[in-house]
Design a protein around this motif. Structure first.
Motif, PDB file in Angstrom:
ATOM      1  N   GLY A  36      58.989 -97.303 -16.992  1.00  0.00           N
ATOM      2  CA  GLY A  36      58.235 -96.302 -17.445  1.00  0.00           C
ATOM      3  C   GLY A  36      56.721 -96.407 -17.774  1.00  0.00           C
ATOM      4  O   GLY A  36      56.313 -95.812 -18.401  1.00  0.00           O
ATOM      5  N   CYS A  37      56.417 -97.440 -17.227  1.00  0.00           N
ATOM      6  CA  CYS A  37      54.776 -97.789 -17.552  1.00  0.00           C
ATOM      7  C   CYS A  37      54.025 -97.804 -16.424  1.00  0.00           C
ATOM      8  O   CYS A  37      53.277 -98.734 -16.091  1.00  0.00           O
ATOM      9  CB  CYS A  37      54.764 -99.062 -18.190  1.00  0.00           C
ATOM     10  N   GLY A  38      53.989 -96.838 -15.565  1.00  0.00           N
ATOM     11  CA  GLY A  38      53.236 -96.619 -14.426  1.00  0.00           C
ATOM     12  C   GLY A  38      51.929 -96.446 -14.619  1.00  0.00           C
ATOM     13  O   GLY A  38      50.976 -96.818 -13.946  1.00  0.00           O
ATOM     14  N   CYS A  39      51.462 -95.967 -15.899  1.00  0.00           N
ATOM     15  CA  CYS A  39      50.338 -95.849 -16.467  1.00  0.00           C
ATOM     16  C   CYS A  39      49.438 -97.323 -16.343  1.00  0.00           C
ATOM     17  O   CYS A  39      48.213 -97.178 -16.110  1.00  0.00           O
ATOM     18  CB  CYS A  39      50.267 -95.157 -17.930  1.00  0.00           C
ATOM     19  N   LEU A  40      50.296 -98.371 -16.414  1.00  0.00           N
ATOM     20  CA  LEU A  40      49.575 -99.668 -16.516  1.00  0.00           C
ATOM     21  C   LEU A  40      49.103-100.069 -15.221  1.00  0.00           C
ATOM     22  O   LEU A  40      48.125-100.714 -14.872  1.00  0.00           O
ATOM     23  CB  LEU A  40      50.300-100.710 -17.099  1.00  0.00           C
ATOM     24  N   TYR A  41      49.530 -99.566 -14.127  1.00  0.00           N
ATOM     25  CA  TYR A  41      49.438 -99.558 -12.726  1.00  0.00           C
ATOM     26  C   TYR A  41      48.092 -98.733 -12.418  1.00  0.00           C
ATOM     27  O   TYR A  41      46.964 -99.196 -11.806  1.00  0.00           O
ATOM     28  CB  TYR A  41      50.305 -99.437 -11.656  1.00  0.00           C
ATOM     29  N   SER A  42      48.291 -97.500 -12.814  1.00  0.00           N
ATOM     30  CA  SER A  42      47.120 -96.601 -12.374  1.00  0.00           C
ATOM     31  C   SER A  42      45.726 -96.824 -13.020  1.00  0.00           C
ATOM     32  O   SER A  42      44.676 -96.344 -12.523  1.00  0.00           O
ATOM     33  CB  SER A  42      47.812 -95.074 -12.544  1.00  0.00           C
TER      34      SER A  42
ATOM     35  N   CYS B  22      44.353 -96.257 -22.549  1.00  0.00           N
ATOM     36  CA  CYS B  22      44.866 -95.134 -23.432  1.00  0.00           C
ATOM     37  C   CYS B  22      44.805 -93.914 -22.993  1.00  0.00           C
ATOM     38  O   CYS B  22      45.812 -92.951 -22.992  1.00  0.00           O
ATOM     39  CB  CYS B  22      43.928 -95.293 -24.792  1.00  0.00           C
ATOM     40  N   THR B  23      43.750 -93.485 -21.821  1.00  0.00           N
ATOM     41  CA  THR B  23      43.679 -92.455 -21.298  1.00  0.00           C
ATOM     42  C   THR B  23      44.974 -92.335 -20.299  1.00  0.00           C
ATOM     43  O   THR B  23      45.420 -91.315 -20.341  1.00  0.00           O
ATOM     44  CB  THR B  23      42.432 -92.431 -20.440  1.00  0.00           C
ATOM     45  N   ASP B  24      45.245 -93.310 -19.692  1.00  0.00           N
ATOM     46  CA  ASP B  24      46.321 -93.206 -18.566  1.00  0.00           C
ATOM     47  C   ASP B  24      47.628 -93.422 -19.427  1.00  0.00           C
ATOM     48  O   ASP B  24      48.586 -92.563 -18.869  1.00  0.00           O
ATOM     49  CB  ASP B  24      46.436 -94.554 -17.701  1.00  0.00           C
ATOM     50  N   CYS B  25      47.716 -93.855 -20.770  1.00  0.00           N
ATOM     51  CA  CYS B  25      49.110 -93.925 -21.081  1.00  0.00           C
ATOM     52  C   CYS B  25      49.260 -92.554 -22.010  1.00  0.00           C
ATOM     53  O   CYS B  25      50.430 -92.001 -21.924  1.00  0.00           O
ATOM     54  CB  CYS B  25      49.221 -94.915 -22.024  1.00  0.00           C
ATOM     55  N   TRP B  26      48.309 -91.898 -22.257  1.00  0.00           N
ATOM     56  CA  TRP B  26      48.587 -90.662 -23.261  1.00  0.00           C
ATOM     57  C   TRP B  26      48.591 -89.500 -22.257  1.00  0.00           C
ATOM     58  O   TRP B  26      49.114 -88.627 -22.460  1.00  0.00           O
ATOM     59  CB  TRP B  26      47.298 -90.286 -24.334  1.00  0.00           C
ATOM     60  N   CYS B  27      47.724 -89.490 -20.960  1.00  0.00           N
ATOM     61  CA  CYS B  27      48.034 -88.541 -19.976  1.00  0.00           C
ATOM     62  C   CYS B  27      47.684 -88.861 -18.930  1.00  0.00           C
ATOM     63  O   CYS B  27      46.763 -88.532 -18.123  1.00  0.00           O
ATOM     64  CB  CYS B  27      46.901 -87.164 -20.434  1.00  0.00           C
ATOM     65  N   ASN B  28      48.593 -89.604 -18.310  1.00  0.00           N
ATOM     66  CA  ASN B  28      48.408 -90.251 -16.942  1.00  0.00           C
ATOM     67  C   ASN B  28      48.367 -89.179 -15.729  1.00  0.00           C
ATOM     68  O   ASN B  28      47.428 -89.416 -15.112  1.00  0.00           O
ATOM     69  CB  ASN B  28      49.967 -90.907 -16.715  1.00  0.00           C
TER      70      ASN B  28
END
Length: 188
Positions: free
Chosen positions: A113-119, A141-147
């Motif tokens: 559920g953390c694709g934001c870490l890759y992007s 933070c930008t990617d996790c809050w609004c990927n």
């Protein structure tokens, strides 16, 4: 019978005996070369003009600027792995294929559920390449809050710098490898 073009770009027929450069109604017609043409090397296809690459140091669109490029916004919301794969291909200079980048994003997103870490890795690479600030906050933070918004913004940034990620790194190599433009102030 020949064709001429109105200032609005509509073709009109020129009848025999009619003065060249005028429509059948008698309105003057500019030569076709006067109409805006896409610059040479445009990656967006015929008829779509591109802008000169913006100066380094500022994002060309905001985080929530999805209305400026609706297709990439929809793709970021419905299938973000496609845009992440394309960005990975460009920002890794062809070392990561579009499929591999998309697959890694999907696997990380599906299992953790953390694709934001890759992007966010590719957002950081993009920022470092063009000297962009961490706005509105740091990359993770930008990617996790609004990927989706972050992915769409990074994709738009590449497009606004005349790099079309949909064509892949091989087509964008010449544009991507140019050093960022640096503004200079000179005393007059």
């Amino acid at each position: 019978m020949a064709y001429t073009y109105t200032p609005q770009g509509h073709p009109t027929q020129q009848h025999q005996g009619q003065q060249q450069g005028f429509t059948s109604e008698g309105h003057p017609v500019a030569p076709p070369a006067a109409y805006p043409q896409p610059p040479p090397g445009s990656y967006y296809g015929p008829g779509v003009a591109t802008l000169a690459p913006p100066n380094s140091g500022l994002w060309t669109t905001g985080l929530c600027g999805c209305t400026e490029d609706c297709p990439s916004c929809w793709c970021a919301w419905c299938c973000p792995c496609v845009l992440v794969g394309r960005m990975a291909n460009i920002l890794d200079q062809g070392m990561t294929s579009v499929f591999t980048g998309a697959a890694i994003f999907c696997i990380v997103q599906w299992f953790t559920g953390c694709g934001c870490l890759y992007s966010c890795l590719y957002r950081a690479k993009l920022r470092h390449k063009y000297g962009l600030p961490e706005e509105p906050c740091n990359d993770i933070c930008t990617d996790c809050w609004c990927n989706c918004c972050s992915i769409a913004q990074a994709y738009r940034e590449l497009r606004n710098r005349n790099i079309n990620p949909a064509l892949g790194y091989e087509f964008a190599r010449a544009v991507y490898e140019q050093p960022p433009q640096v503004q200079e102030m000179r005393k007059m």
